[in-house]
Design an enzyme around this catalytic site. Sequence first.
Site, PDB file in Angstrom:
ATOM      1  N   ARG A 136     -14.069  -7.754   2.517  1.00 41.38           N
ATOM      2  CA  ARG A 136     -12.348  -7.367   2.022  1.00 41.38           C
ATOM      3  C   ARG A 136     -11.958  -9.216   2.266  1.00 41.38           C
ATOM      4  O   ARG A 136     -10.491  -9.608   1.646  1.00 41.38           O
ATOM      5  CB  ARG A 136     -12.051  -6.563   2.720  1.00 41.38           C
ATOM      6  CG  ARG A 136     -12.784  -5.261   2.201  1.00 41.38           C
ATOM      7  CD  ARG A 136     -12.573  -4.933   0.757  1.00 41.38           C
ATOM      8  NE  ARG A 136     -10.686  -4.988   0.999  1.00 41.38           N
ATOM      9  CZ  ARG A 136     -10.178  -4.450   0.719  1.00 41.38           C
ATOM     10  NH1 ARG A 136     -10.888  -3.222   1.713  1.00 41.38           N
ATOM     11  NH2 ARG A 136      -8.442  -3.989   0.939  1.00 41.38           N
ATOM     12  N   CYS A 158     -16.360   2.787   0.840  1.00 44.75           N
ATOM     13  CA  CYS A 158     -14.812   1.767   0.551  1.00 44.75           C
ATOM     14  C   CYS A 158     -14.506   1.664   2.606  1.00 44.75           C
ATOM     15  O   CYS A 158     -14.036   0.480   2.741  1.00 44.75           O
ATOM     16  CB  CYS A 158     -14.494   2.070  -0.318  1.00 44.75           C
ATOM     17  SG  CYS A 158     -13.440   3.957   0.209  1.00 44.75           S
ATOM     18  N   ASP A 183     -17.274   8.321  -1.614  1.00 37.42           N
ATOM     19  CA  ASP A 183     -15.706   7.331  -1.180  1.00 37.42           C
ATOM     20  C   ASP A 183     -14.704   8.956   0.036  1.00 37.42           C
ATOM     21  O   ASP A 183     -15.789   9.829  -0.699  1.00 37.42           O
ATOM     22  CB  ASP A 183     -14.132   6.734  -1.869  1.00 37.42           C
ATOM     23  CG  ASP A 183     -13.335   7.169  -1.934  1.00 37.42           C
ATOM     24  OD1 ASP A 183     -12.886   6.901   0.060  1.00 37.42           O
ATOM     25  OD2 ASP A 183     -12.351   7.186  -2.156  1.00 37.42           O
ATOM     26  N   GLN A 197     -10.006  -3.699  -3.352  1.00 37.34           N
ATOM     27  CA  GLN A 197     -11.173  -3.086  -3.144  1.00 37.34           C
ATOM     28  C   GLN A 197     -12.709  -3.339  -3.901  1.00 37.34           C
ATOM     29  O   GLN A 197     -13.768  -4.031  -3.465  1.00 37.34           O
ATOM     30  CB  GLN A 197     -10.852  -1.624  -2.588  1.00 37.34           C
ATOM     31  CG  GLN A 197     -12.790  -1.250  -1.843  1.00 37.34           C
ATOM     32  CD  GLN A 197     -13.020  -0.983  -0.373  1.00 37.34           C
ATOM     33  OE1 GLN A 197     -12.859  -1.588   0.339  1.00 37.34           O
ATOM     34  NE2 GLN A 197     -14.304  -2.056  -0.413  1.00 37.34           N
ATOM     35  N   HIS A 218      -7.708   1.658  -6.630  1.00 43.75           N
ATOM     36  CA  HIS A 218      -7.406   0.143  -5.379  1.00 43.75           C
ATOM     37  C   HIS A 218      -8.274  -0.812  -5.839  1.00 43.75           C
ATOM     38  O   HIS A 218      -9.665  -1.520  -5.414  1.00 43.75           O
ATOM     39  CB  HIS A 218      -8.743   1.084  -4.184  1.00 43.75           C
ATOM     40  CG  HIS A 218      -8.488   0.706  -2.807  1.00 43.75           C
ATOM     41  ND1 HIS A 218      -7.629  -1.130  -2.445  1.00 43.75           N
ATOM     42  CD2 HIS A 218      -9.045   0.512  -1.255  1.00 43.75           C
ATOM     43  CE1 HIS A 218      -7.353  -1.086  -1.508  1.00 43.75           C
ATOM     44  NE2 HIS A 218      -8.647  -0.219  -0.542  1.00 43.75           N
ATOM     45  N   ARG A 221       0.536  -1.414  -0.391  1.00 44.85           N
ATOM     46  CA  ARG A 221      -0.271   0.195   0.198  1.00 44.85           C
ATOM     47  C   ARG A 221       0.968   1.547   0.291  1.00 44.85           C
ATOM     48  O   ARG A 221       1.670   1.488   0.789  1.00 44.85           O
ATOM     49  CB  ARG A 221      -0.880   0.106   1.104  1.00 44.85           C
ATOM     50  CG  ARG A 221      -1.813   1.419   0.958  1.00 44.85           C
ATOM     51  CD  ARG A 221      -2.496   1.374   2.850  1.00 44.85           C
ATOM     52  NE  ARG A 221      -3.611   0.615   2.239  1.00 44.85           N
ATOM     53  CZ  ARG A 221      -4.893   0.902   2.400  1.00 44.85           C
ATOM     54  NH1 ARG A 221      -4.767   1.636   2.992  1.00 44.85           N
ATOM     55  NH2 ARG A 221      -5.797   0.328   1.565  1.00 44.85           N
TER      56      ARG A 221
END
Length: 333
Positions: free
Chosen positions: A301, A273, A233, A146, A143, A116
């Site tokens: 997830r 998310c 988001d 996700q 991402h 990340r």
Amino acid sequence: MRSHSHNGSRRTPGKRDFLDLSSLSAAELQGLLGLGLRLKSELKSGLEHPYLRGRTLAMIFQKPSLRTRLTFETGMAQLGGHAIYLAPGDIGIGERESVKDVARNLSRWVDLIMVRTFAHSTCVELAREASVPVINGLTDALHPCQLVADLMTLIEHFGEIRKLKVAFVGDGFNLANSWIEAAALTGLDLRLACPAGYQPEKSFVARLRREKLGLLTDDPVEAVRDADVIYTDTWTSMGQEAEAERRRRDFRGFQVNRALVRHAARDAIVMHCLPAHRGEEITDELLDGPQSVVLEQAENRLHAQKAVMVWLLRPEILGRPAVPANSTKSASR
Ligand code: CP
Ligand code: NVA
């Protein structure tokens, strides 16, 4: 035994990484989603599935995380493997040591790397230099992990994805870009509403237009009209904290709230998310209300990460039929 390159940098032939959705075919994505749903149902049936027994995952975090860290670590434990968390500052990738040297060292010890980070190019470089698969656990550009969880959530809720209208309301950043990639692979109708100056980066907008994946507007109502899904988001992503005040002003009118959702389909769902900035991009009422599936996304997830790891390290598992819940307490290895 793995073979290692002893000379200059080069891609390890045949190695797959998971840096974006666009490197997958539509069929591969479907396979991955199916595997995630299968691993979820195996877990819920009490089946053990130690497909990655003895394997080790190194997780490099240059930004904070709740969901990504916990689900990779838990997922690896459930698969019989082990995960090592490297906090921001631990290894100083690109500072204490070059990306290339980190990649080559890690490749001698572990079977899989998750990263990340900020610049997507760091993730790409790590993948190029590592001889083991690399997973993108979020960059400023994308991402993809996700999205695997989100698409699984849509399949569970609607049965199929292809004809869905998905409205993304907010910042044209990593999540918006990943939705453009998802639209290209699934055929969903993407309706992006971003304020002026916060549209996705040019190449993603060009792709949206070229492949007729949906619309891009600065009018949230236009995007949300008749939508099956309303997705948002944070307005201030990790690394943008200094801009928070300005962003709160620039995104005024883009909040997902009761007035906006009224324009969507009657049975529309609300997705995020997480982490959410409650009262900014979304109200408590919507985040916690009956239309919200945010905890289903978060739960998925776990199963999505497991699917990605199994897909990379044991691709042959994909072809296997699920083991009936009552036949054994351990899925076939
Ligand atoms: N959605 C998500 O990636 O959450 P974290 O930042 O907590 O990992
Ligand atoms: N856009 C957000 C997503 C967090 C999961 C960020 O990059 O911080």
